[in-house]
Design a protein around this motif. Structure first.
Motif, mmCIF file in Angstrom:
data_model
loop_
_atom_site.group_PDB
_atom_site.id
_atom_site.type_symbol
_atom_site.label_atom_id
_atom_site.label_comp_id
_atom_site.label_asym_id
_atom_site.label_seq_id
_atom_site.Cartn_x
_atom_site.Cartn_y
_atom_site.Cartn_z
ATOM 1 N N THR A 106 -87.911 3.232 -55.205
ATOM 2 C CA THR A 106 -87.186 2.443 -53.987
ATOM 3 C C THR A 106 -87.751 2.686 -52.089
ATOM 4 O O THR A 106 -88.054 4.634 -51.533
ATOM 5 N N ARG A 108 -86.619 1.274 -50.027
ATOM 6 C CA ARG A 108 -85.096 0.963 -48.652
ATOM 7 C C ARG A 108 -84.041 1.501 -49.035
ATOM 8 O O ARG A 108 -83.830 2.193 -50.092
ATOM 9 N N SER A 109 -83.244 1.778 -48.079
ATOM 10 C CA SER A 109 -81.978 2.475 -47.541
ATOM 11 C C SER A 109 -81.138 2.093 -48.452
ATOM 12 O O SER A 109 -80.366 2.683 -49.538
ATOM 13 N N GLU A 110 -81.123 0.693 -49.176
ATOM 14 C CA GLU A 110 -79.290 0.179 -49.233
ATOM 15 C C GLU A 110 -80.560 -0.024 -51.199
ATOM 16 O O GLU A 110 -79.714 -0.712 -52.122
ATOM 17 N N GLY A 111 -81.867 -0.154 -51.268
ATOM 18 C CA GLY A 111 -82.296 -0.250 -52.497
ATOM 19 C C GLY A 111 -81.345 0.927 -53.771
ATOM 20 O O GLY A 111 -81.271 2.136 -53.525
#
Length: 162
Positions: A106, A108-111
């Motif tokens: 990913t 994304r940090s939250e992915g």
């Protein structure tokens, strides 16, 4: 199942997210809409994931007036209907592109890095293909195919005795 039914099912959620980021949604469907054979719930999840990714790709990087997400379905082959999710984001860097469908990869940090991997699995289970390409001058097109729903074969008339 008609392609417009798939889009209609996901539009409330797509529009909600689009409104938050100032993204305009455009829908391109031929009349009559093509019909496909698919697991409706699974394909709706694929559409939601691809639209969410497209909207997120444009947030913060694309001028608000340019934030347009285009959803398209068209029969491109006698046996296949092609679905496209087209964003006007910054595009996908080559090093990221090579790993895009790898589970747990990913940007994304939250992915979690499972979205595109699972999307590809779902489409492949339907016999289709999921891929992407640049959308010049700016953006990315994610495309997937689903099998065309063919009308039931006409009954064969009984042989008449001669």
């Amino acid at each position: 199942l008609r392609a417009d039914v798939l889009f209609d099912a996901v539009m409330p959620l797509v529009r909600l997210q689009a409104r938050k980021s100032g993204t305009r949604i455009e829908l391109e469907l031929p009349e009559p809409p093509p019909r496909v054979v698919c697991d409706r719930t699974m394909v709706e999840q694929v559409l939601l994931n691809l639209t969410r990714n497209g909207i997120q790709a444009m947030e913060g990087l694309t001028e608000p007036a340019q934030r347009v997400l285009t959803l398209k379905a068209q029969q491109t082959h006698p046996r296949w209907v092609s679905f496209s999710v087209i964003d006007r984001g910054p595009g996908i860097a080559d090093d990221v592109a090579a790993r895009l469908f790898t589970p747990f990869f990913t940007t994304r940090s939250e992915g979690m890095g499972l979205g595109l991997s699972l999307c590809r699995t779902v489409i492949e289970q339907h016999g289709g293909f999921l891929g992407f390409e640049p959308h010049p001058p700016q953006g990315t097109i994610f495309k997937f195919t689903l099998p065309v729903a063919t009308p039931a074969a006409a009954p064969v008339p009984a042989a008449t005795p001669t």
